[in-house]
Design an enzyme around this catalytic site. Sequence first.
Site, PDB file in Angstrom:
ATOM      1  N   GLY A  47     -62.616 -21.722  54.611  1.00 18.42           N
ATOM      2  CA  GLY A  47     -62.439 -20.737  53.535  1.00 18.42           C
ATOM      3  C   GLY A  47     -62.477 -21.706  52.303  1.00 18.42           C
ATOM      4  CB  CYS A  48     -64.475 -20.763  48.578  1.00 14.74           C
ATOM      5  SG  CYS A  48     -64.615 -19.122  48.767  1.00 14.74           S
ATOM      6  CE1 TYR A  49     -61.141 -17.486  44.969  1.00 14.21           C
ATOM      7  CE2 TYR A  49     -62.177 -15.894  46.552  1.00 14.21           C
ATOM      8  CZ  TYR A  49     -61.798 -16.425  45.148  1.00 14.21           C
ATOM      9  OH  TYR A  49     -62.507 -15.658  43.981  1.00 14.21           O
TER      10      TYR A  49
END
Lengths: 336, 336, 336, 336
Positions: free
Chosen positions: C143-145
């Site tokens: 995921g990006c976070y």
Amino acid sequence: MLKVAIIGASGYTGGELLRFLKDHEKVEVVAATSRQYSNTPVRKVHPHLQDLDLKFEDKAPGDIDADLVFTATPHGASMNIVPQLVETGVKVVDLSGDYRFDDISIYEKWYGLKHKKPLDAVYGLPEMYREEIKKANLVANPGCYPTGSILAGIPLVKEGLVDTIIADSKSGVSGAGIKPTPATHYPNISDNIVPYAVTTHRHMPEIQEKLQKFGNVRVSFTPHLVPVIRGIITTLHSFPNQEVTSEEIQQMYKNHYQDEPFVRVLDAGEIPRLSSVRGSNFCHIGCFEIDDNGRLVVVSAIDNIAKGASGAAVANMNLMCGFPETMSLESCGLHP
Amino acid sequence: MLKVAIIGASGYTGGELLRFLKDHEKVEVVAATSRQYSNTPVRKVHPHLQDLDLKFEDKAPGDIDADLVFTATPHGASMNIVPQLVETGVKVVDLSGDYRFDDISIYEKWYGLKHKKPLDAVYGLPEMYREEIKKANLVANPGCYPTGSILAGIPLVKEGLVDTIIADSKSGVSGAGIKPTPATHYPNISDNIVPYAVTTHRHMPEIQEKLQKFGNVRVSFTPHLVPVIRGIITTLHSFPNQEVTSEEIQQMYKNHYQDEPFVRVLDAGEIPRLSSVRGSNFCHIGCFEIDDNGRLVVVSAIDNIAKGASGAAVANMNLMCGFPETMSLESCGLHP
Amino acid sequence: MLKVAIIGASGYTGGELLRFLKDHEKVEVVAATSRQYSNTPVRKVHPHLQDLDLKFEDKAPGDIDADLVFTATPHGASMNIVPQLVETGVKVVDLSGDYRFDDISIYEKWYGLKHKKPLDAVYGLPEMYREEIKKANLVANPGCYPTGSILAGIPLVKEGLVDTIIADSKSGVSGAGIKPTPATHYPNISDNIVPYAVTTHRHMPEIQEKLQKFGNVRVSFTPHLVPVIRGIITTLHSFPNQEVTSEEIQQMYKNHYQDEPFVRVLDAGEIPRLSSVRGSNFCHIGCFEIDDNGRLVVVSAIDNIAKGASGAAVANMNLMCGFPETMSLESCGLHP
Amino acid sequence: MLKVAIIGASGYTGGELLRFLKDHEKVEVVAATSRQYSNTPVRKVHPHLQDLDLKFEDKAPGDIDADLVFTATPHGASMNIVPQLVETGVKVVDLSGDYRFDDISIYEKWYGLKHKKPLDAVYGLPEMYREEIKKANLVANPGCYPTGSILAGIPLVKEGLVDTIIADSKSGVSGAGIKPTPATHYPNISDNIVPYAVTTHRHMPEIQEKLQKFGNVRVSFTPHLVPVIRGIITTLHSFPNQEVTSEEIQQMYKNHYQDEPFVRVLDAGEIPRLSSVRGSNFCHIGCFEIDDNGRLVVVSAIDNIAKGASGAAVANMNLMCGFPETMSLESCGLHP
């Protein structure tokens, strides 16, 4: 207290009407309708109105007990609601395009609709029709682009200085309404400038019909969506048909607008700024420059939701009801 | 490897040159000069260039040992540096306005300077002068607004379709340079659209002189600073002097630009977007619409630092040095 | 040439995969699927990819003839597609959350779904699992976070310096996807900072599960949507459980990441900036400061669509297929 | 009418004071000083105040004939002006940091200055010291970050629920003042999120000193500059030292602030938004959520120039002069 209702109160113009009206000394808002948000507190949709103790209602026009009604409904919808209200003696300020045109055929061509119920309405630009508005029962509130373009153009057309006007307008995204679309999706409009309806925007014939009240003129209009929340900058390009100086143009504007409560003609060297009118009912006009080719530039700045919609609507209400025109509209812009 | 130096490398165009050059197969950057940041690692000023093992130097032009020099110096400064470089046989791409004009009197009038040392230079718009650039020792890199306006205007002027062009341009703030000013202060330009130099911008005579190579035309130009980091949208308004359709105009553009590596004529219905060219050397042109008054709109989009400055400069270097024109410039825009 | 397909190519991660892949020397994109845009040229949806001669297709996974497939599909959808692809011997990089968790029960709790088909997958953060990725047939792209938070946290956890981490993250709006919603409506997010899923974001357990591979740690996480197109800034707050200086922390990070191709530990005094990594596959880490209360701050910056999604996916593809990890990912960020 | 003067009126807080005061029923602004803009009409600097018939003056404090003076001067400058004013019996609201601290040694450490003239001053947060402000001759107006952080923290500290607070604040750029700097240069802060003074901001000891009036607490603070014109979002992270639910926390806040005219505790599920308080003197507090690790989040939103500076200053004036606290501060925020 004047009993006021807003039909279609969940959009941006509805929220802005409520913001202006909540502190109005002579007005009580008795109803704010919304089908989608029926029974929801207004503050859930308009989070700045935390102290407003009001819920949206899904109320038919016939069930509204008010002295004046704002119809903040889409074009095509207003014509189904307004006639009934007017007939029962309620004063109406309609924010849609349905009653703006003298020539219904223009409306029908540009809006692609058959008009079901034309009525006598006054075009609600006080700078054009103040006295007529005072006596009107139905006022058609102007479009946002037309407000900025007409105010920038009136003195030129009235003096017969120009035959053709090109209005290159730049509008903040709130002008596109509260409903998310690809055009208003942040990654699409942030850091971008997007021309749209390049030669086909419905506000073009509105600008032209109204400016032609002052003289013969052809209007070309191109709007751009810009990464701004509120506000419209209109850059008016034209070629005066006689020798004239920047100073004379500016003086002409100063003279024309000297008694207007909401129009300010700026000093030479000052540029109309959106932040100067942000949230306010003012229109700033400036930049009266002429280049070597004889092209004249005039620039106007308004807040599209305020002077371009709900602020003007409240001024119209004030005029229709015998209140001072500026009542509850005195605030200046929010800069920076 | 071609030895390349950048004089004045600490500004935005300097940073962008370094970005394009760092991965160029045929080029080695041997010097990046800056008086202010002498001995400072480049990455302290251009933080995206973390891996660039280079320090700014305060080096006189005469001390630079390079085959080609980019002078990313202000107008007025370039004319003090360029002649010396050219005399010693170094190829030069000058990014200032000093060598852009054929008619020095126009330069002197609009830049308010006496030109100390006019030289034969080729105007570095490959879409105009590709063959001449290949043979040039000194190329005057075009201004950012002129790039967008000229590319949007050439086919119209060449076909003799228009007598007057109004270019209403909207530029991102990086066009104003790396130095903070009130105009570029975030609270002043965010959420705002600011017309400036409304009839007096120095890029106007540049656009006019170059377009007049293709036919007789008068150019009016008004720039706006807009809340965008990079990019220029130019909305070109004109009145064709003969019957013509949107489709014919578009086809004319498609034909004219069919072999150009960096110009894309968009399909009908597509709008040039800044994000489509962001960071790239491409120019997108579209919106060939004509309204009821016979006004034609053409819109172009470029990245002002890339195609409008450093990207074009690298393309010019490629042409001058016999490399493929597109070398290290293949990247498309960064959307969203 | 490696034949590559993208399932779900009309979103932002699909567009970004195409941008990175179009210039990849070893790759040919043979299919880009989209149900909604079937038969539409890719450039109509991704307007920066004007030169890409490719149309979206509505193709079933079983009909795709490719060596490697990127599934840029929503969580819940990937688990219906990936197993079939893997079974037929196709390599898969899945960009959804479906295969990221070792502990399926965590997935099922936080995503509110029953997992239909768990498979052996390698978590695709090369900085954690480079060797495993090289041998994998199925890689679960992070995921990006988590990418920004994990990279900022690894050295601290590995050294056993912290028991609890608070990650306060600020994400650009492209992270919310290409579909317009009230949260991404320009007037709602421009000039605003919006905390959301304040204690309930699904990326929290992902960060925690992965960081716990390096040591015992509890993770608290709060994301904010910010008026930025691309990029995530993560401010990591923690209280080291022993005496340590800023310099020691920074050195620890320098040592840990010294051989990483895509992580840059900044010099003291430098701040990770989104523009430094915009459009690139780099992660910048900096700001190793400790206050009087013993709180340590570490800040990371990534581009959420590039290093936070499609750039990482391409790096994973490179590793899985024996190409150099950085192939077609060399570009630095776009500053300004 | 109360005669009021503003010393240092050309900055953002000066402009905002003038905006609030121009419609105040009980106040007449008799002087607005500025050395730089002496004799310039106020509207040239504050373009929203077109109707204000006032010029900046370069007037020494001793030459000002006023009942109350706002000193909108930088820290270090106020201590040279305020004592003289106070001695002559003028009431003073000082917007600098010079009189905010009870413990002068903290001031001297964090501001790096020797304090020339400590005086008895009341810290001007009405939510803390309303009764004291009413009797004060000198009020030290709080810092912008402290206003948002303290209001978000008081109930927690007062109830003894927390030992440590981490305030992660995000501030609009107007907080950095009217003077252009690299940090406020549009291309540097647009599309970016910039942590700064990560552990060393002077507002940290102010927050800590004031919150410690309510109980023992340590405060860690990190500010970020964000692409927003006005407004501060503070995300307060803490770990309650006893079992407590979100609902209990929210109720605690509702109880604590129920009679406050300018603090609104939002309903569950509502998020404090900058647009809800933009241009207003309100503080919104919400998001009382607790995660699995026992971390509590509380979020506050204020307008940094209004509630965070000039709005609070006007409220303090109202209290000091016996006017209703909310006079001329009734406006709600400007949303969208």
